[in-house]
Design a protein around this motif. Structure first.
Motif, PDB file in Angstrom:
ATOM      1  N   GLN A   1       0.872  -1.280  -0.036  1.00  0.00           N
ATOM      2  CA  GLN A   1       0.222   0.090   0.019  1.00  0.00           C
ATOM      3  C   GLN A   1       0.875   1.193  -0.174  1.00  0.00           C
ATOM      4  OE1 GLN A   1      -2.657  -0.252   3.252  1.00  0.00           O
ATOM      5  NE2 GLN A   1      -3.902  -2.004   2.388  1.00  0.00           N
ATOM      6  N   ALA A   2       0.088   2.217  -0.672  1.00  0.00           N
ATOM      7  CA  ALA A   2       0.986   3.549  -0.695  1.00  0.00           C
ATOM      8  C   ALA A   2       1.325   4.238   0.732  1.00  0.00           C
ATOM      9  CB  ALA A   2       0.016   4.604  -1.201  1.00  0.00           C
ATOM     10  N   ARG A   3       2.503   4.773   0.828  1.00  0.00           N
ATOM     11  CA  ARG A   3       2.769   5.423   2.112  1.00  0.00           C
ATOM     12  C   ARG A   3       2.651   7.070   1.827  1.00  0.00           C
ATOM     13  NH1 ARG A   3       2.432   1.354   5.239  1.00  0.00           N
ATOM     14  NH2 ARG A   3       3.998  -0.258   5.152  1.00  0.00           N
ATOM     15  N   LYS A   4       2.171   7.784   2.847  1.00  0.00           N
ATOM     16  CA  LYS A   4       2.275   9.257   2.677  1.00  0.00           C
ATOM     17  C   LYS A   4       2.957   9.914   3.381  1.00  0.00           C
ATOM     18  CE  LYS A   4      -1.835   9.318   0.181  1.00  0.00           C
ATOM     19  NZ  LYS A   4      -1.770   9.141  -1.139  1.00  0.00           N
ATOM     20  N   ARG A   5       3.693  10.961   3.088  1.00  0.00           N
ATOM     21  CA  ARG A   5       4.582  11.902   3.974  1.00  0.00           C
ATOM     22  C   ARG A   5       3.552  12.785   4.946  1.00  0.00           C
ATOM     23  NH1 ARG A   5       7.562  15.556   1.376  1.00  0.00           N
ATOM     24  NH2 ARG A   5       6.131  15.760  -0.273  1.00  0.00           N
ATOM     25  N   VAL A   6       3.964  12.902   5.855  1.00  0.00           N
ATOM     26  CA  VAL A   6       3.157  13.837   6.728  1.00  0.00           C
ATOM     27  C   VAL A   6       3.634  14.664   7.287  1.00  0.00           C
ATOM     28  CG1 VAL A   6       1.830  13.769   8.935  1.00  0.00           C
ATOM     29  CG2 VAL A   6       1.600  12.079   7.259  1.00  0.00           C
ATOM     30  N   ALA A   7       3.427  16.117   7.217  1.00  0.00           N
ATOM     31  CA  ALA A   7       3.942  17.458   7.817  1.00  0.00           C
ATOM     32  C   ALA A   7       2.825  17.816   8.766  1.00  0.00           C
ATOM     33  CB  ALA A   7       4.038  18.392   6.565  1.00  0.00           C
ATOM     34  N   ALA A   8       3.441  18.525   9.759  1.00  0.00           N
ATOM     35  CA  ALA A   8       2.771  19.254  10.890  1.00  0.00           C
ATOM     36  C   ALA A   8       3.226  20.376  11.369  1.00  0.00           C
ATOM     37  CB  ALA A   8       2.245  18.107  12.211  1.00  0.00           C
ATOM     38  N   ASP A   9       2.556  21.625  11.053  1.00  0.00           N
ATOM     39  CA  ASP A   9       2.878  22.734  11.531  1.00  0.00           C
ATOM     40  C   ASP A   9       1.892  23.471  12.535  1.00  0.00           C
ATOM     41  OD1 ASP A   9       5.034  22.629   9.902  1.00  0.00           O
ATOM     42  OD2 ASP A   9       3.959  23.566   8.034  1.00  0.00           O
ATOM     43  N   VAL A  10       2.140  24.549  13.103  1.00  0.00           N
ATOM     44  CA  VAL A  10       1.286  25.170  14.105  1.00  0.00           C
ATOM     45  C   VAL A  10       1.368  26.684  13.945  1.00  0.00           C
ATOM     46  CG1 VAL A  10       3.500  25.713  15.805  1.00  0.00           C
ATOM     47  CG2 VAL A  10       0.997  25.396  16.573  1.00  0.00           C
ATOM     48  N   LEU A  11       0.384  27.443  14.243  1.00  0.00           N
ATOM     49  CA  LEU A  11       0.103  28.741  14.297  1.00  0.00           C
ATOM     50  C   LEU A  11       0.317  29.073  15.933  1.00  0.00           C
ATOM     51  CD1 LEU A  11      -2.928  30.160  12.334  1.00  0.00           C
ATOM     52  CD2 LEU A  11      -0.604  30.041  11.907  1.00  0.00           C
ATOM     53  N   LEU A  12       1.412  29.686  16.305  1.00  0.00           N
ATOM     54  CA  LEU A  12       1.783  30.144  17.405  1.00  0.00           C
ATOM     55  C   LEU A  12       1.854  31.519  17.696  1.00  0.00           C
ATOM     56  CD1 LEU A  12       2.278  28.597  20.169  1.00  0.00           C
ATOM     57  CD2 LEU A  12       4.717  28.625  19.222  1.00  0.00           C
ATOM     58  N   ARG A  13       1.343  32.237  18.752  1.00  0.00           N
ATOM     59  CA  ARG A  13       1.341  33.697  18.720  1.00  0.00           C
ATOM     60  C   ARG A  13       2.142  34.006  19.876  1.00  0.00           C
ATOM     61  NH1 ARG A  13      -1.608  36.007  14.798  1.00  0.00           N
ATOM     62  NH2 ARG A  13      -3.174  34.513  13.818  1.00  0.00           N
ATOM     63  N   ASP A  14       2.419  35.323  19.946  1.00  0.00           N
ATOM     64  CA  ASP A  14       2.895  35.987  21.185  1.00  0.00           C
ATOM     65  C   ASP A  14       1.855  36.712  21.838  1.00  0.00           C
ATOM     66  OD1 ASP A  14       2.902  38.261  19.893  1.00  0.00           O
ATOM     67  OD2 ASP A  14       4.940  38.746  19.640  1.00  0.00           O
ATOM     68  N   PRO A  15       2.021  37.295  22.839  1.00  0.00           N
ATOM     69  CA  PRO A  15       1.025  38.119  23.668  1.00  0.00           C
ATOM     70  C   PRO A  15       0.451  39.341  22.902  1.00  0.00           C
ATOM     71  CG  PRO A  15       2.685  37.599  25.131  1.00  0.00           C
ATOM     72  CD  PRO A  15       3.265  37.349  23.896  1.00  0.00           C
ATOM     73  N   SER A  16       1.241  39.701  21.981  1.00  0.00           N
ATOM     74  CA  SER A  16       0.509  41.040  21.184  1.00  0.00           C
ATOM     75  C   SER A  16      -0.076  40.542  20.030  1.00  0.00           C
ATOM     76  CB  SER A  16       1.803  41.786  20.818  1.00  0.00           C
ATOM     77  OG  SER A  16       2.509  41.380  19.815  1.00  0.00           O
ATOM     78  N   GLY A  17      -0.281  39.359  19.553  1.00  0.00           N
ATOM     79  CA  GLY A  17      -1.267  38.558  18.434  1.00  0.00           C
ATOM     80  C   GLY A  17      -0.334  38.255  17.333  1.00  0.00           C
ATOM     81  N   ARG A  18       0.930  38.760  17.558  1.00  0.00           N
ATOM     82  CA  ARG A  18       1.715  38.111  16.331  1.00  0.00           C
ATOM     83  C   ARG A  18       2.144  36.818  16.244  1.00  0.00           C
ATOM     84  NH1 ARG A  18       6.917  41.729  17.274  1.00  0.00           N
ATOM     85  NH2 ARG A  18       6.704  40.507  19.371  1.00  0.00           N
ATOM     86  N   VAL A  19       2.213  36.345  14.913  1.00  0.00           N
ATOM     87  CA  VAL A  19       2.513  34.963  14.566  1.00  0.00           C
ATOM     88  C   VAL A  19       3.750  34.549  14.469  1.00  0.00           C
ATOM     89  CG1 VAL A  19       1.940  35.003  12.093  1.00  0.00           C
ATOM     90  CG2 VAL A  19       1.573  32.976  13.351  1.00  0.00           C
ATOM     91  N   LEU A  20       4.327  33.235  14.731  1.00  0.00           N
ATOM     92  CA  LEU A  20       5.646  32.917  14.814  1.00  0.00           C
ATOM     93  C   LEU A  20       5.967  32.295  13.278  1.00  0.00           C
ATOM     94  CD1 LEU A  20       8.391  32.511  16.320  1.00  0.00           C
ATOM     95  CD2 LEU A  20       7.191  30.086  16.733  1.00  0.00           C
ATOM     96  N   ILE A  21       6.936  33.028  12.595  1.00  0.00           N
ATOM     97  CA  ILE A  21       7.258  32.137  11.452  1.00  0.00           C
ATOM     98  C   ILE A  21       8.891  31.777  11.697  1.00  0.00           C
ATOM     99  CG2 ILE A  21       5.484  32.964   9.915  1.00  0.00           C
ATOM    100  CD1 ILE A  21       7.686  35.035   9.030  1.00  0.00           C
ATOM    101  N   VAL A  22       9.205  30.873  10.750  1.00  0.00           N
ATOM    102  CA  VAL A  22      10.711  30.412  10.859  1.00  0.00           C
ATOM    103  C   VAL A  22      11.330  30.327   9.586  1.00  0.00           C
ATOM    104  CG1 VAL A  22      10.402  29.185  13.133  1.00  0.00           C
ATOM    105  CG2 VAL A  22      10.154  27.817  10.779  1.00  0.00           C
ATOM    106  N   ASN A  23      12.862  30.453   9.669  1.00  0.00           N
ATOM    107  CA  ASN A  23      13.415  30.542   8.318  1.00  0.00           C
ATOM    108  C   ASN A  23      14.587  29.338   8.273  1.00  0.00           C
ATOM    109  OD1 ASN A  23      14.669  31.344   6.003  1.00  0.00           O
ATOM    110  ND2 ASN A  23      15.444  33.097   6.678  1.00  0.00           N
ATOM    111  N   PRO A  24      13.923  28.070   7.546  1.00  0.00           N
ATOM    112  CA  PRO A  24      14.823  27.046   7.347  1.00  0.00           C
ATOM    113  C   PRO A  24      16.016  27.241   6.772  1.00  0.00           C
ATOM    114  CG  PRO A  24      12.561  26.740   6.616  1.00  0.00           C
ATOM    115  CD  PRO A  24      12.739  28.257   6.798  1.00  0.00           C
ATOM    116  N   THR A  25      17.168  26.402   7.071  1.00  0.00           N
ATOM    117  CA  THR A  25      18.405  26.491   6.487  1.00  0.00           C
ATOM    118  C   THR A  25      18.543  25.573   5.360  1.00  0.00           C
ATOM    119  OG1 THR A  25      19.159  24.900   7.803  1.00  0.00           O
ATOM    120  CG2 THR A  25      19.447  27.302   8.551  1.00  0.00           C
TER     121      THR A  25
END
Length: 173
Positions: free
Chosen positions: A25-49
């Motif tokens: 049977q086929a295998r699926k790759r799975v990715a999981a991310d999150v929306l995470l905020r600071d107290p002022s409501g800004r969202v966290l983003i990251v810069n991968p290498t």
């Protein structure tokens, strides 16, 4: 050639039969991310290498790892932060592209970090060069392609309280 289906009461033969089917049977790759905020409501983003452009925090699941555990593990490994996931926002089936097979991508709502956690947050391994809290508009400008579309629909799901199913970044249900 048709294979004879064994008697399910013959545990060894039945398990071997099921294992053979599972291996085909086929295998699926799975990715999981999150929306995470600071107290002022800004969202966290990251810069991968390891790829161009900004991304949401999270990553690829390991073998047999549930997506919600993937997010928790990746945030702890890469940013040193423990998160409590509040709810599922988006599931996106991503079509094959380039050298990659298809993938299932999840985005979870990680809520709001307290100010002390937000202030301490920084990359802890060589997979990230930067982590930043930005406005939703700035995140939308920095994120690219299907990640940006997935992010925008995650914001919608967060606002409405209704998770969305996407097919390659477009709602289908």
């Amino acid at each position: 050639m048709s294979r004879t289906v064994p008697d399910p009461t013959d545990t060894a033969a039945w398990n071997a039969y099921l294992a053979e089917g599972n291996a085909k049977q086929a295998r699926k790759r799975v990715a999981a991310d999150v929306l995470l905020r600071d107290p002022s409501g800004r969202v966290l983003i990251v810069n991968p290498t390891y790829k161009p452009g900004w991304d949401l925090p999270g990553g690829m699941a390991e073998a047999n790892e549930p997506p919600e555990d993937t997010v928790r593990r990746e945030l702890l490994e890469e940013l040193g932060v423990h998160v409590t996931l509040l709810r599922l926002l988006v599931v996106d089936w991503v079509a094959p592209h380039g050298p990659w097979d298809d993938q299932i991508a999840f985005i979870f709502d990680g809520g709001v970090l307290d100010q002390a956690q937000a202030d301490r947050l920084q990359p802890r391994d060589d997979e990230l060069s930067e982590a930043a809290f930005v406005t939703d508009a700035d995140a939308g400008a920095l994120l690219r392609g299907r990640v940006r579309r997935r992010f925008e629909y995650a914001l919608n799901a967060q606002a409405t309280g209704r998770p969305l199913y996407l097919r390659d970044g477009t709602p289908v249900i």
